[in-house]
Motif scaffolding. Structure first.
Motif, mmCIF file in Angstrom:
data_model
loop_
_atom_site.group_PDB
_atom_site.id
_atom_site.type_symbol
_atom_site.label_atom_id
_atom_site.label_comp_id
_atom_site.label_asym_id
_atom_site.label_seq_id
_atom_site.Cartn_x
_atom_site.Cartn_y
_atom_site.Cartn_z
ATOM 1 N N SER A 74 -31.666 2.729 -31.431
ATOM 2 C CA SER A 74 -32.199 3.471 -30.291
ATOM 3 C C SER A 74 -31.083 4.022 -29.418
ATOM 4 O O SER A 74 -31.147 5.168 -28.949
ATOM 5 C CB SER A 74 -33.114 2.567 -29.468
ATOM 6 N N LEU A 625 -37.635 5.670 -31.979
ATOM 7 C CA LEU A 625 -36.843 4.438 -32.034
ATOM 8 C C LEU A 625 -36.952 3.651 -30.735
ATOM 9 O O LEU A 625 -36.989 2.412 -30.750
ATOM 10 C CB LEU A 625 -35.384 4.778 -32.340
ATOM 11 N N GLU A 626 -37.014 4.350 -29.608
ATOM 12 C CA GLU A 626 -37.168 3.641 -28.332
ATOM 13 C C GLU A 626 -38.539 2.970 -28.258
ATOM 14 O O GLU A 626 -38.672 1.868 -27.723
ATOM 15 C CB GLU A 626 -36.988 4.625 -27.168
ATOM 16 N N ARG A 629 -38.236 -0.145 -30.261
ATOM 17 C CA ARG A 629 -37.484 -1.173 -29.532
ATOM 18 C C ARG A 629 -38.328 -1.784 -28.420
ATOM 19 O O ARG A 629 -38.348 -3.011 -28.222
ATOM 20 C CB ARG A 629 -36.218 -0.558 -28.930
#
Length: 674
Positions: A74, A625-626, A629
């Protein structure tokens, strides 16, 4: 007492669980916070004859819900997104400078060229002449305005880079400080979750400015590297980054580089731009060193080409006063090439325009391996040309419309003699040219609309010979016949003609330099081939005839100011037509003068569109990706509320257990007291 101990342990464990859930809820909006979970473990039971009797629960640790892989992915994706986004934003500003419409540069160029058509139609109309000169002044003004806007964009980028450097160095110090705190806390045997979160958040913020890689050490610290291998943070020692001029050519290069200074070093190391990866600093450097440089070169090339071609053509004509024309625009000096910092010979390389129609929107690096040998790198396409002699170097640069001199002030212009081995020169002639474009002529009479020569058909001609075009080319140098004399073309009726009068040999002007045309018969006088519609070039002027001449037919060419033609030059528009014809001359990578700005718009637009696509793609990847996460590390208020109820009930049950243990103990004491 065992029941009391079990209850007390349970009460304390559930109290910690409640406190941890409350800590999660309190930090639900804290950037970089990772959800924490209490890890409970059973206390080893006590052995009895009846088996192991449980002794309750203890808190093993407070676990940080964190994925190292997702965090790094991320962080790296957000760095790429930041770099692509900031470059796209700046390219959009650049695209606004190269915009179309009635207020754009392209419209002003077309208006300028179209205004000349009114001069061609009415050469004695001072209003038409004044409008043409006004359009030239407006075009030059828009060029200067566009150049100023590019300078403003460059200033904004420079200030943003300075701010980015301050942020990077500050974050590096903070990361080093937290590294030291984490290393000390690790001796306690439990992870410092909040410090770890804080460090990860600082690293994420750092990657917004410049992409990094991280390597964890056994003592809990994390080393942070930039450009692949340079340690920005090593344990508790931060390095320093700065934006500087390149070592090779300094400020003369017009570029900026990122420099690295280690804590124990006094010399900076220039970082390779291609190794920087993502981050706003990398995106801004790419924009300044590539995109903005191309924009300045495109604008400068148009300014130089327009100035050189129109000045040259106007000086070939005659004004309303019968005088040779002067420059329409202030000549733009290309200056000297920047010398390499390690050059020792003292050689200076000057620059001149050899052919404005061949100029490339590029800078060049000339590196010498010997006094007359080396290579030329054209930065616009990174093509490399080698040369073994100065003559070959002259040809290479001439193919791109440039002539090299020794840097002395003309006249006379002295060719560049050479340099010492391992010396370098940076040729960047067009970057600031647009700011120097200024109109010089404001009097309508000073527009040189007339040809300096005139032509007349022989009065006794019996063929169908007709004059279709007569103009001055200046190739070779213009030499009109002296007043009182004529150059006469005598036709033999069999496809040949001879030349009488003060004239040189006809030449072919498509070559550089022009070459003499071989006669059909050497003479004397020499007989040259005549082809209907084919231009004949003599002494810097060109005449085009059409039709079939008969033997004895003649064409006489004389000086336009000769009394035999009276004041015909005031009504002649041959040179104004030639000026207007420049709009159809290929100048900019095959595009004509009138289409040159559209070509520049397309180049900048293509860059902007490509950057926008890259930014959209990287933003999507970074967001995905964030989200992944956050799914691991983020706080869910619904889950935490459910845990609060769960731990509250467990806490109440633990308290009830202690109460029961106390009642049992009281009953026991009362029984023993009887």
């Amino acid at each position: 007492m065992s029941l009391l101990n079990v209850g007390a342990r349970a009460l304390l464990a559930n109290q910690v669980a409640l406190q941890t859930a409350g800590h999660n809820i309190a930090n639900v909006n804290t950037p970089g916070y990772s959800r924490q979970t209490v890890v409970l473990q059973t206390v080893q039971g006590q052995f009895t004859g009846g088996g192991y009797i449980g002794k309750g629960v203890d808190v093993q640790t407070i676990q940080r819900n964190h994925s190292e892989l997702l965090t790094r992915q991320s962080t790296a994706a957000s760095a790429v997104d930041a770099g692509d986004t900031v470059r796209m934003d700046r390219l959009r500003q650049l695209q606004e400078v190269f915009s179309g419409g009635a207020s754009g540069i392209g419209a002003s160029i077309n208006d300028m060229m179209n205004a000349l058509s009114d001069v061609v139609s009415s050469p004695l109309d001072l209003t038409a002449r004044n409008v043409a000169l006004t359009r030239m002044d407006e075009m030059a003004s828009r060029m200067r305005d566009a150049s100023q806007r590019l300078d403003e964009i460059g200033y904004t980028v420079a200030e943003q880079l300075k701010g980015g450097m301050l942020a990077v160095n500050s974050l590096a110090k903070n990361i080093a400080g937290i590294n030291e705190q984490i290393a000390r806390a690790k001796g306690n045997g439990q992870p410092a979750n909040d410090l770890l979160d804080q460090r990860d958040q600082l690293i994420r913020e750092l990657n917004q400015h410049i992409q990094t890689s991280q390597v964890a050490a056994d003592d809990g610290t994390v080393s942070v590297f930039v450009a692949g291998s340079q340690p920005l943070v090593l344990g508790n020692q931060p390095a320093t980054l700065s934006i500087d001029d390149p070592t090779d050519f300094g400020a003369g290069s017009g570029k900026k580089v990122l420099s690295f200074l280690a804590p124990s070093s006094s010399s900076k190391v220039e970082l390779n731009e291609s190794m920087l990866g993502g981050g706003q600093i990398a995106g801004l450097l790419r924009f300044q060193n590539n995109d903005l440089a191309e924009g300045r070169n495109l604008l400068g090339r148009m300014s130089v080409a327009i100035s050189e071609t129109m000045n040259s053509q106007n000086k070939l004509g005659l004004t309303l006063n019968g005088q040779p024309g002067e420059n329409l625009f202030a000549p733009i000096s290309l200056g000297n090439a920047a010398t390499g910092s390690s050059n020792t010979s003292g050689a200076t390389m000057g620059l001149q325009v050899a052919d404005p129609t061949k100029l490339q929107a590029s800078s060049y690096e000339i590196a010498f391996t010997g006094t007359t040998a080396g290579s030329v790198t054209r930065h616009s396409d990174n093509k490399v040309f080698t040369f073994a002699t100065i003559g070959e170097l002259t040809t290479i640069m001439g193919n791109d419309g440039l002539a090299l001199t020794d840097g002395s002030t003309p006249p006379p212009i002295v060719a560049f003699p050479g340099a010492a081995a391992n010396e370098k020169f940076l040729v960047n002639p067009l970057v600031g040219a647009a700011a120097l474009l200024k109109s010089l002529q404001y009097s309508p009479a000073d527009l040189a609309a007339a040809n300096p020569i005139n032509a007349a058909m022989g009065k006794t001609n019996g063929g169908t010979l007709q004059l279709t075009n007569l103009r001055a080319t200046g190739i070779p140098a213009l030499a009109p016949p002296p007043i009182g004399t004529n150059v006469t073309l005598n036709f033999d009726g069999t496809g040949g003609f001879t030349i009488a009068g003060t004239a040189s040999t006809p030449v072919e002007i498509s070559t550089n330099p022009p070459i003499p045309i071989a006669p059909l018969h050497p003479g004397p006088p020499p007989v040259y081939s005549y082809n209907s519609g084919q231009a004949i070039n003599i002494n810097g002027w060109q005449i085009t005839l059409q039709g079939a001449p008969k033997s004895g037919d003649t064409v006489m060419i004389g000086n336009a100011t000769d009394p035999q033609y009276s004041d015909w030059y005031k009504r002649d528009t041959g040179n104004a037509s030639a000026l207007m014809g420049l709009r159809d001359v290929p100048m900019f990578d095959g595009a004509t003068l009138s289409d040159g700005f559209a070509s520049a718009m397309a180049q900048v637009g293509t860059r902007t569109q490509s950057a926008q696509f890259a930014a959209e793609l990287s933003s999507s990847i970074a967001a995905n990706l964030e989200r992944d996460r956050t799914a691991v590390s983020g706080v869910n208020l619904d889950e935490e509320a459910a845990r609060l109820i769960q731990y509250q009930q467990a806490y109440q049950a633990s308290a009830k257990m202690i109460q029961i243990a106390q009642n049992i103990f009281d009953t026991l004491i009362q029984g023993l007291g009887r």
